[in-house]
Design a protein around this motif. Sequence first.
Motif, PDB file in Angstrom:
ATOM      1  N   GLY A 128      45.461  96.266 -47.278  1.00 23.00           N
ATOM      2  CA  GLY A 128      45.283  97.358 -48.079  1.00 23.00           C
ATOM      3  C   GLY A 128      45.322  98.147 -46.639  1.00 23.00           C
ATOM      4  N   GLU A 129      43.966  98.694 -46.464  1.00 21.76           N
ATOM      5  CA  GLU A 129      44.479  99.076 -45.154  1.00 21.76           C
ATOM      6  C   GLU A 129      45.695  99.722 -43.967  1.00 21.76           C
ATOM      7  N   LYS A 130      46.069  97.772 -42.895  1.00 13.49           N
ATOM      8  CA  LYS A 130      46.990  97.730 -42.151  1.00 13.49           C
ATOM      9  C   LYS A 130      48.012  98.733 -42.871  1.00 13.49           C
ATOM     10  N   ILE A 131      48.880  98.782 -44.168  1.00 20.11           N
ATOM     11  CA  ILE A 131      49.593  99.201 -44.423  1.00 20.11           C
ATOM     12  C   ILE A 131      49.921 100.678 -44.546  1.00 20.11           C
ATOM     13  N   LYS A 132      48.324 101.059 -44.501  1.00 21.36           N
ATOM     14  CA  LYS A 132      48.554 102.415 -44.526  1.00 21.36           C
ATOM     15  C   LYS A 132      49.048 102.876 -43.339  1.00 21.36           C
ATOM     16  N   ASN A 133      49.476 101.922 -41.933  1.00 19.17           N
ATOM     17  CA  ASN A 133      49.696 102.588 -40.836  1.00 19.17           C
ATOM     18  C   ASN A 133      50.485 101.476 -40.199  1.00 19.17           C
ATOM     19  N   SER A 134      51.459 102.205 -39.554  1.00 18.71           N
ATOM     20  CA  SER A 134      52.987 101.452 -38.140  1.00 18.71           C
ATOM     21  C   SER A 134      52.210 100.518 -37.824  1.00 18.71           C
ATOM     22  N   GLY A 135      52.701  99.112 -37.643  1.00 21.39           N
ATOM     23  CA  GLY A 135      52.763  98.356 -36.302  1.00 21.39           C
ATOM     24  C   GLY A 135      51.039  97.523 -37.388  1.00 21.39           C
ATOM     25  N   PRO A 136      50.176  96.680 -36.420  1.00 15.41           N
ATOM     26  CA  PRO A 136      48.851  96.053 -36.646  1.00 15.41           C
ATOM     27  C   PRO A 136      47.810  96.730 -37.234  1.00 15.41           C
ATOM     28  N   TYR A 137      47.231  96.168 -37.494  1.00 16.17           N
ATOM     29  CA  TYR A 137      45.205  96.733 -38.107  1.00 16.17           C
ATOM     30  C   TYR A 137      44.859  97.672 -37.428  1.00 16.17           C
ATOM     31  N   PHE A 138      44.420  98.595 -37.075  1.00 15.73           N
ATOM     32  CA  PHE A 138      43.787  99.043 -36.525  1.00 15.73           C
ATOM     33  C   PHE A 138      42.207  99.765 -37.853  1.00 15.73           C
ATOM     34  N   SER A 139      41.072  99.494 -37.471  1.00 17.67           N
ATOM     35  CA  SER A 139      39.822  99.695 -38.349  1.00 17.67           C
ATOM     36  C   SER A 139      39.685 101.288 -37.705  1.00 17.67           C
ATOM     37  N   ASN A 140      39.727 101.861 -39.196  1.00 16.17           N
ATOM     38  CA  ASN A 140      38.958 103.224 -38.510  1.00 16.17           C
ATOM     39  C   ASN A 140      37.705 103.934 -39.441  1.00 16.17           C
ATOM     40  N   ASP A 141      36.630 102.529 -39.171  1.00 17.71           N
ATOM     41  CA  ASP A 141      35.878 102.662 -38.835  1.00 17.71           C
ATOM     42  C   ASP A 141      34.891 101.401 -38.520  1.00 17.71           C
TER      43      ASP A 141
END
Length: 273
Positions: A260-273
């Motif tokens: 769910g966090e990944k689809i908020k941004n373009s490209g691969p998963y990046f942690s905001n925390d």
Amino acid sequence: MTLVVIGPVTRDLVVIGNEKSHKVGGATYFQSFVFEQFYKDYLAIVNCDDENLVSDFPDLSKVKVIKKDNTHFFINYYPFEDNLDIRKQLSNFADISILPSDLEGILPEKIDAFVINPLNRQDFPIETMEYLKSFNVPIFISVQGFLRVPGMKDNENYAIKLDNFDDLSSILSGVHVIFMDEGEASIVGCEFDVCEMVITNGSNGSRIIGDGEIKIDAVKCVDVVDTTGCGDTYMAAYISQKLLSKSTESAGKFASKIAGEKIKNSGPYFSND
């Protein structure tokens, strides 16, 4: 001990509505960002003809390239900007199999588990799967690539069709966990000699079949930006938790959250925390 993640890196064209972008892709690429955050002892092994494609991976010291004479190319076309569950895919169906001889000498001495990410049926022949099973460690497999066959040709690429085949049961027999979506499950069924099956269904969540069946709700996301690699992200997040001895339900909920966090941004998963 090391988690070994194997599968092609790709050249991708992502089309959302009228917006086009060229990107690096492939399940192993997307998963490496998740493992970098949640299971740092991993090694990514990719096959392609251009070693520069790995420059975008999160840690180049954890990537090894099997040099081949071609690279997988994918077009991911999302015709409806307000419904990114709907996707049309095209591929060049590169025939660049990963063979046991490619892996000998580059695998670490001690291995926790394998993550196998075929992008088409040629990527992991039966002899390669038997070789990996001989290590007697858990194997996690994405089923989708084994089902992909060329459909109608569109310029230089082919529409992707999904089709079952006789050797699939033998390939999957004895592995730890297999991952597929509901469409793929409807093609191949759910009768395999595996410990668990994780079946995803986009924004409708997922279900995990083992001793029983556990339903995992999707984490709702209002601002969906890019769903390419979402299933790969879910898979890696789930695996990371299972290897840390978390429960199946806990791992599923965690994977849903990370996807769910990944689809908020373009490209691969990046942690905001």
